[in-house]
Write a protein that holds these residues in place. Sequence first.
Motif, PDB file in Angstrom:
ATOM      1  N   LEU A 118      -3.291 -29.845 -18.376  1.00 39.98           N
ATOM      2  CA  LEU A 118      -2.307 -29.258 -17.461  1.00 39.98           C
ATOM      3  C   LEU A 118      -2.749 -27.911 -16.903  1.00 39.98           C
ATOM      4  N   GLU A 119      -3.425 -27.129 -17.711  1.00 41.84           N
ATOM      5  CA  GLU A 119      -3.823 -25.794 -17.266  1.00 41.84           C
ATOM      6  C   GLU A 119      -4.897 -25.821 -16.188  1.00 41.84           C
ATOM      7  N   HIS A 120      -5.512 -26.988 -15.972  1.00 48.13           N
ATOM      8  CA  HIS A 120      -6.576 -27.117 -14.981  1.00 48.13           C
ATOM      9  C   HIS A 120      -6.087 -27.654 -13.633  1.00 48.13           C
ATOM     10  N   LEU A 121      -4.809 -27.966 -13.510  1.00 52.46           N
ATOM     11  CA  LEU A 121      -4.311 -28.656 -12.325  1.00 52.46           C
ATOM     12  C   LEU A 121      -3.783 -27.686 -11.272  1.00 52.46           C
ATOM     13  N   PRO A 122      -4.227 -27.831 -10.014  1.00 51.45           N
ATOM     14  CA  PRO A 122      -3.662 -26.981  -8.962  1.00 51.45           C
ATOM     15  C   PRO A 122      -2.243 -27.377  -8.593  1.00 51.45           C
ATOM     16  N   GLY A 143       0.529 -34.310 -25.105  1.00 53.11           N
ATOM     17  CA  GLY A 143      -0.605 -33.470 -24.730  1.00 53.11           C
ATOM     18  C   GLY A 143      -0.594 -32.133 -25.419  1.00 53.11           C
ATOM     19  N   SER A 144      -1.414 -31.243 -24.900  1.00 50.51           N
ATOM     20  CA  SER A 144      -1.517 -29.888 -25.447  1.00 50.51           C
ATOM     21  C   SER A 144      -2.073 -28.987 -24.368  1.00 50.51           C
ATOM     22  N   LEU A 145      -1.888 -27.697 -24.552  1.00 44.99           N
ATOM     23  CA  LEU A 145      -2.496 -26.722 -23.646  1.00 44.99           C
ATOM     24  C   LEU A 145      -2.414 -25.328 -24.240  1.00 44.99           C
ATOM     25  N   PRO A 146      -3.329 -24.455 -23.830  1.00 41.08           N
ATOM     26  CA  PRO A 146      -3.224 -23.052 -24.222  1.00 41.08           C
ATOM     27  C   PRO A 146      -2.173 -22.357 -23.363  1.00 41.08           C
ATOM     28  N   LEU A 147      -1.476 -21.423 -23.950  1.00 43.68           N
ATOM     29  CA  LEU A 147      -0.444 -20.682 -23.237  1.00 43.68           C
ATOM     30  C   LEU A 147      -0.946 -19.292 -22.848  1.00 43.68           C
ATOM     31  N   ALA A 148      -0.209 -18.663 -21.964  1.00 49.11           N
ATOM     32  CA  ALA A 148      -0.555 -17.317 -21.499  1.00 49.11           C
ATOM     33  C   ALA A 148       0.630 -16.378 -21.685  1.00 49.11           C
ATOM     34  N   TYR A 149       0.338 -15.080 -21.579  1.00 48.86           N
ATOM     35  CA  TYR A 149       1.348 -14.021 -21.605  1.00 48.86           C
ATOM     36  C   TYR A 149       2.034 -13.853 -22.953  1.00 48.86           C
ATOM     37  N   HIS A 150       1.436 -14.387 -24.009  1.00 48.36           N
ATOM     38  CA  HIS A 150       1.900 -14.070 -25.355  1.00 48.36           C
ATOM     39  C   HIS A 150       1.422 -12.659 -25.696  1.00 48.36           C
ATOM     40  N   TRP A 151       1.770 -12.161 -26.880  1.00 48.93           N
ATOM     41  CA  TRP A 151       1.483 -10.768 -27.183  1.00 48.93           C
ATOM     42  C   TRP A 151      -0.009 -10.460 -27.258  1.00 48.93           C
ATOM     43  N   GLN A 173      -3.483 -22.784 -14.182  1.00 43.98           N
ATOM     44  CA  GLN A 173      -2.089 -22.569 -14.563  1.00 43.98           C
ATOM     45  C   GLN A 173      -2.027 -21.668 -15.789  1.00 43.98           C
ATOM     46  N   PHE A 174      -1.198 -20.633 -15.718  1.00 41.63           N
ATOM     47  CA  PHE A 174      -1.039 -19.678 -16.816  1.00 41.63           C
ATOM     48  C   PHE A 174       0.424 -19.712 -17.240  1.00 41.63           C
TER      49      PHE A 174
END
Length: 222
Positions: A118-122, A143-151, A173-174
């Motif tokens: 998911l993080e690779h999709l425009p 599925g799975s993905l890395p998340l953003a904006y955590h501490w 995607q962030f």
Amino acid sequence: MNSDDPLSLTSKTSLGAYYESHHVIGKRLGQSFEEGQRGPLLKRWIGTGRRVLDLGGRDGQLTRHFVDGNHVTIGDIDAGAMRLAREALGVDTVEVNLNEALPFADASFDVIVMGEVLEHLPYPHLTLEQVRRVLAPGGQYLGSLPLAYHWKDRWDVFRGKKLWMARDPTHLQFMRYSDLRKLLSTYFEVVEIVPLKGGKKAVRWPDQFARVVAFHARKAAG
């Protein structure tokens, strides 16, 4: 050209060639991010006797955890990686561009997996509309993905560093935990989202501390 740029290995500019080079440069073949956690979890969620589509399955390193007892198809844009998957696992493979309509009939699969995709999709909404279309009623979207904006990300930015995800040019995607839940809820019933990285705080406060998650969603039965 930057040596970290996937196109530095090839003069071709197709998306397939780009990702084939990216997987080689990044040494992504023969390994899978957080495989020790994701593999057994996906195997448990999927079970057996299912028609499974693994979108972005590359060379099948993660797929091998749930191939036994299921009819699995890998859909990816990296033809070289899929050749390795066919040789190792005997799965079906189909070249797929996730920015276009999926080349499958409606309700073709019982389970669709997108691990670290998911993080690779425009255009994730376009892709998820297609996922819902080819998923059978009551089918599972996993599925799975890395998340953003955590501490940890916020601390890195405070120190003048890039977000971890921004260091990979294919990450588009962030998402925060809440962003992911909102996106999934637009198309599916969210069964659970499991933090894989971030410790006990990630379980209690996922939007602040979860760094990688696995998700389990379901298409409406009716």
